[in-house]
Write a protein that holds these residues in place. Structure first.
Motif, short mmCIF file in Angstrom:
data_model
loop_
_atom_site.label_atom_id
_atom_site.label_comp_id
_atom_site.label_asym_id
_atom_site.label_seq_id
_atom_site.Cartn_x
_atom_site.Cartn_y
_atom_site.Cartn_z
N LYS A 139 0.83 -1.22 0.00
CA LYS A 139 0.00 0.00 0.00
C LYS A 139 0.86 1.26 0.00
O LYS A 139 0.57 2.22 -0.70
N VAL A 196 -1.74 -0.24 9.97
CA VAL A 196 -2.47 1.02 10.19
C VAL A 196 -1.65 2.19 9.66
O VAL A 196 -2.18 3.13 9.06
N ALA A 197 -0.34 2.15 9.88
CA ALA A 197 0.52 3.23 9.37
C ALA A 197 0.40 3.30 7.85
O ALA A 197 0.33 4.39 7.27
N TRP A 244 -2.16 2.39 6.09
CA TRP A 244 -3.48 2.96 5.76
C TRP A 244 -3.46 4.48 5.92
O TRP A 244 -4.05 5.20 5.13
N LEU A 245 -2.78 4.94 6.98
CA LEU A 245 -2.68 6.40 7.18
C LEU A 245 -1.94 7.06 6.02
O LEU A 245 -2.33 8.12 5.55
N VAL A 246 -0.86 6.39 5.58
CA VAL A 246 -0.11 6.92 4.43
C VAL A 246 -1.02 6.96 3.20
O VAL A 246 -1.09 7.96 2.49
N ASP A 247 -1.73 5.87 2.99
CA ASP A 247 -2.62 5.78 1.84
C ASP A 247 -3.67 6.89 1.88
O ASP A 247 -3.94 7.56 0.88
N ALA A 248 -4.27 7.07 3.07
CA ALA A 248 -5.30 8.09 3.22
C ALA A 248 -4.71 9.49 3.04
O ALA A 248 -5.32 10.37 2.43
N LYS A 249 -3.49 9.67 3.56
CA LYS A 249 -2.84 10.99 3.41
C LYS A 249 -2.57 11.29 1.94
O LYS A 249 -2.79 12.42 1.47
N GLY A 279 -4.28 10.09 -0.50
CA GLY A 279 -5.60 10.37 -1.07
C GLY A 279 -5.99 11.82 -0.86
O GLY A 279 -6.51 12.48 -1.77
N GLN A 280 -5.69 12.33 0.33
CA GLN A 280 -5.98 13.74 0.63
C GLN A 280 -5.16 14.66 -0.28
O GLN A 280 -5.66 15.64 -0.82
N GLU A 314 -3.98 13.87 -3.20
CA GLU A 314 -4.52 13.76 -4.55
C GLU A 314 -5.71 14.71 -4.73
O GLU A 314 -5.84 15.36 -5.76
N ASN A 315 -6.55 14.78 -3.72
CA ASN A 315 -7.71 15.68 -3.79
C ASN A 315 -7.26 17.13 -3.84
O ASN A 315 -7.82 17.95 -4.58
N LEU A 327 4.08 8.52 11.61
CA LEU A 327 2.87 7.75 11.30
C LEU A 327 2.84 6.44 12.07
O LEU A 327 1.80 5.98 12.49
N LEU A 328 4.03 5.84 12.22
CA LEU A 328 4.08 4.58 12.97
C LEU A 328 3.72 4.82 14.42
O LEU A 328 2.94 4.07 15.02
N ALA A 372 0.14 5.32 14.53
CA ALA A 372 -0.53 4.03 14.39
C ALA A 372 -0.46 3.24 15.69
O ALA A 372 -1.44 2.61 16.12
N LEU A 414 -3.37 1.75 18.26
CA LEU A 414 -3.45 0.32 18.62
C LEU A 414 -2.57 0.05 19.85
O LEU A 414 -1.54 -0.60 19.74
N TYR A 464 -10.58 3.49 7.69
CA TYR A 464 -9.69 3.73 6.55
C TYR A 464 -10.46 3.56 5.22
O TYR A 464 -10.34 4.39 4.31
N VAL A 511 -12.72 6.52 4.71
CA VAL A 511 -11.96 7.70 4.28
C VAL A 511 -11.63 7.60 2.80
O VAL A 511 -11.80 8.56 2.03
N LEU A 512 -11.18 6.40 2.39
CA LEU A 512 -10.85 6.21 0.97
C LEU A 512 -12.06 6.44 0.08
O LEU A 512 -11.96 7.07 -0.97
N GLN A 540 -12.81 10.17 -0.04
CA GLN A 540 -11.80 10.86 -0.85
C GLN A 540 -12.02 10.60 -2.33
O GLN A 540 -11.93 11.50 -3.17
N ARG A 578 -12.82 13.32 -5.11
CA ARG A 578 -11.91 13.51 -6.25
C ARG A 578 -12.70 13.46 -7.57
O ARG A 578 -12.50 14.26 -8.46
N ILE A 612 -14.73 16.66 -7.94
CA ILE A 612 -13.91 17.81 -8.36
C ILE A 612 -13.61 17.73 -9.86
O ILE A 612 -13.77 18.70 -10.60
#
Lengths: 295, 126
Positions: free
Chosen positions: A21, A196-197, A199-204, A206-207, A209-210, B3-4, B7, B11, B26, B29-30, B33, B37, B40
């Motif tokens: 991811k 989870v990290a 997923w956070l990267v992926d979501a970030k 995505g943000q 990209e928007n 981020l870790l 995360a 957890l 998650y 959110v995807l 988004q 996108r 837009i």
């Protein structure tokens, strides 16, 4: 032992999925950056197009100013013709409704125009007399466009800075985090956190990209505004050409009329006056008003 | 590393239920988004197409308007030229009035009316 093996496989799968991811997010981030760079290159092309159009309009206005000075000389010739007709001595000025002040004004303007065209006078002041308004107004138009550009570009710069900060930070933290996290924590405990990290990267991403989509939209909108200004300048060019062509042709007709007319012939003198008066009005035709709008 | 840490904060006990909960968040959110996108991009496409159409109409309008004016001016000059040859004072006056009328008329003058008609979808009577 099957349970720990299952846990281990699940943990490994989570880590693998997380790595995949993060890698995919990195690719998407790069694609988004490239899309923005392409949009910005296109935008720069439109800015250059506007500058070129503005420059061409200024050149046309310059040429119109020069033609108008030449036309003032023709009006001077008309005054000479009418002087030869001795209209004043023959008391014909009133009969023909020719204001003597108008003839005097043309004569003075003709002399000034000749001096400018022959380089006897500093052309700045006198040349500006014919086209000062229009020059200034096109400048206003350009200033407005530059203002928009500056505003947008600073927005884009701010956006880039934000994206750079967000993107670089996120990717670096994510990428580094995965590697470091794997090394430090290891094993089963780290796997969910790594997932989870990721997923956070992926979501970030995505943000980001928007945000890039929004930035591209803003660029496109501003491009359209600039293209509208280009259109306005093209319409202004057409108007300048129209006024200039008409002035040149009318001027040529006046010269032709004078060359084939006898000043002592009252009717001929009156014709010269009428054509000269029309030419004088053509010289007063404005192109743009004080707001830069076509007139 | 941030981020870790973030995360790990989510957890604290590597709870499986918590993991599922984070996964659902998650995915939401995807989805949001992705929808945003697409919204837009779609809105941009519509707005830009509309503006491109508007530009095309405006340029076409002015091309025709200036062409008509050029034809009228040519006719006035033909008349003027002939009138000078014929020493026809009335025709000279008429041609000069025509020239000054066209040049004095703002090419934009009818454009607002044209835009209104176009927006209302009415058909202009010629």
């Amino acid at each position: 032992m099957p349970f720990p093996i299952f846990i281990g496989v699940a943990a490994a799968a989570l880590v693998a999925n997380g790595v995949r991811k993060v890698w995919a997010a990195r690719q998407r981030y790069q694609s988004a950056q490239e899309a923005y760079a392409t949009a910005h290159e296109h935008y720069k092309g439109v800015v250059a197009q506007l500058e070129k159009a503005r420059s061409l309009t200024n050149m046309r206005l310059d040429e119109l100013g020069r033609k108008r000075l030449e036309t003032l000389q023709v009006l001077g010739e008309a005054v000479s013709f009418l002087k030869k007709a001795k209209l004043k001595e023959r008391n014909l000025l009133a009969t023909m409704e020719i204001p003597i002040e108008q003839l005097e004004a043309w004569e003075a303007a003709s002399v000034a125009a000749s001096e400018v065209l022959n380089g006897l006078t500093k052309s700045v002041a006198a040349g500006a007399a014919t086209a000062a308004g229009t020059y200034a107004l096109v400048g206003t138009l350009a200033t407005a466009s530059t203002g928009t550009a500056i505003a947008t570009l600073s927005g884009a710069a701010a956006q880039s800075a934000t994206l750079a900060w967000l993107g670089g930070g996120a990717i670096a933290a994510g990428g580094g985090g995965v590697a470091a996290g794997t090394a430090v924590l290891g094993g089963v405990v780290a796997a969910p956190a790594i997932a989870v990290a990721a997923w956070l990267v992926d979501a970030k991403v995505g943000q980001i990209e928007n945000e890039i989509e929004t930035a591209i939209t803003e660029l496109a909108k501003d491009e359209t505004e600039k293209l509208r200004l280009v259109d306005r300048l093209r319409i202004t060019d057409a108007r300048i050409d129209e006024v200039q062509d008409t002035t040149i042709k009318a001027s040529a007709e006046l010269r032709r009329l004078m060359s084939s007319s006898d000043p002592t012939d009252d009717a001929a003198a009156h014709r010269v006056w009428r054509l000269a008066a029309a030419l004088g009005k053509l010289l007063e035709a404005s192109i743009l008003d004080k707001n830069g709008e076509l007139t | 590393m941030n981020l870790l840490n973030q995360a790990l904060g989510k957890l604290p006990n590597a709870n499986a239920l918590q993991l599922v909960s984070e996964f659902v968040k998650y995915q939401n959110v995807l989805a949001v988004q992705s929808t945003e996108r697409e919204r837009i991009a779609a809105k941009r496409a519509i707005v830009l197409q509309s503006l491109a159409n508007e530009r095309e109409v405006i340029l076409d309008y002015f091309a025709k308007r200036f062409s008509e004016r050029a034809n009228s001016l040519d006719q006035c000059f033909s008349l003027l030229s002939q009138a000078i040859n014929d020493k026809n004072d009335k025709a000279i006056d008429a041609s000069l009035a025509g020239l000054l009328g066209i040049i004095g008329d703002n090419p934009l003058s009818d454009f607002e009316a044209f835009k209104r008609f176009r927006q209302s979808g009415e058909i202009l009577e010629i």
